[in-house]
Motif scaffolding. Structure first.
Motif: not given
Length: 206
Positions: A138-140, A143, A151, A186-187, A189, A191-192, A194
């Motif tokens: 995941f990214a947040d 990141s 991520g 790469i995470p 989409r 799991n991105i 906000e």
């Protein structure tokens, strides 16, 4: 404050404490939980600094004194319900070097954090023998600033028929955060996020 209000406040505190006690580690006290996470972080540090399989170069190992983490916060230990994907299929997840790895697009973990409902896609490695094990990338909102831009990862295990525990305090950096010679997933989409997840490992700096 009236005696009745004091009694109600006391009851509320006791109930909250009981919930926290039960939720953190299934009856594990908060202090024990924090100690367990700190031990896992120490294990991670020792692996990176001393293990032959570490992604760090010998020069990096010599310079590494500690890893950078957010303070342990039990609020980032969440119980999620599993929402199965009706038609599961293998997908090719891109890696940072342009290659791909195959994962099963398995289900969604749905949970609340800070009053918001969040959904994260659970992946399962194509060669995973234990069907209760999942991979979460995941990214947040942190990141690329406070945390690694590519991520972070979590290894999860289903612990209920329709539930899974996600502990963001255990979120860790992929190998490519330390060494660009490694290729990392790469995470997806889905799991991105906000929102910021200020838990787990921060960005690695030499």
């Amino acid at each position: 404050m009236s005696q009745q209000k004091i009694v109600l406040l006391f009851i509320a505190v006791v109930v909250f404490g009981s919930i926290l006690y039960t939720f953190v580690g299934g009856g594990e006290q908060t202090e024990q939980y924090i100690e367990r996470i700190e031990k896992e972080r120490e294990r991670q540090f020792k692996y990176l600094k001393y293990n032959q399989e570490s992604p760090l170069t010998e020069a990096q190992k010599r310079e590494l004194d500690q890893l950078d983490f957010y303070p342990v916060d039990p609020g980032f230990l969440v119980k999620a319900r599993i929402e199965p994907i009706e038609i599961k299929k293998m997908i090719e997840v891109p890696l940072t070097d342009g290659s791909v790895e195959k994962y099963l697009r398995h289900s969604f973990a749905v949970f609340e954090l800070d009053g918001r409902e969040l959904r994260l896609l659970l992946l399962q490695a194509a060669k995973e023998a234990d069907k209760r094990n999942f991979f979460l990338a995941f990214a947040d909102a942190t990141s690329g600033e406070e945390t690694y831009g590519g991520g972070r990862f979590l290894n999860l295990r289903q612990d209920g028929q329709r539930s899974i525990t996600i502990d963001f305090n255990l979120a860790y950096n992929p190998y490519c955060a330390y060494n660009p010679d490694y290729a990392c997933p790469i995470p997806p989409r889905e799991n991105i996020l906000e929102v910021p997840i200020r838990a787990g490992e921060k960005n690695y700096t030499k």
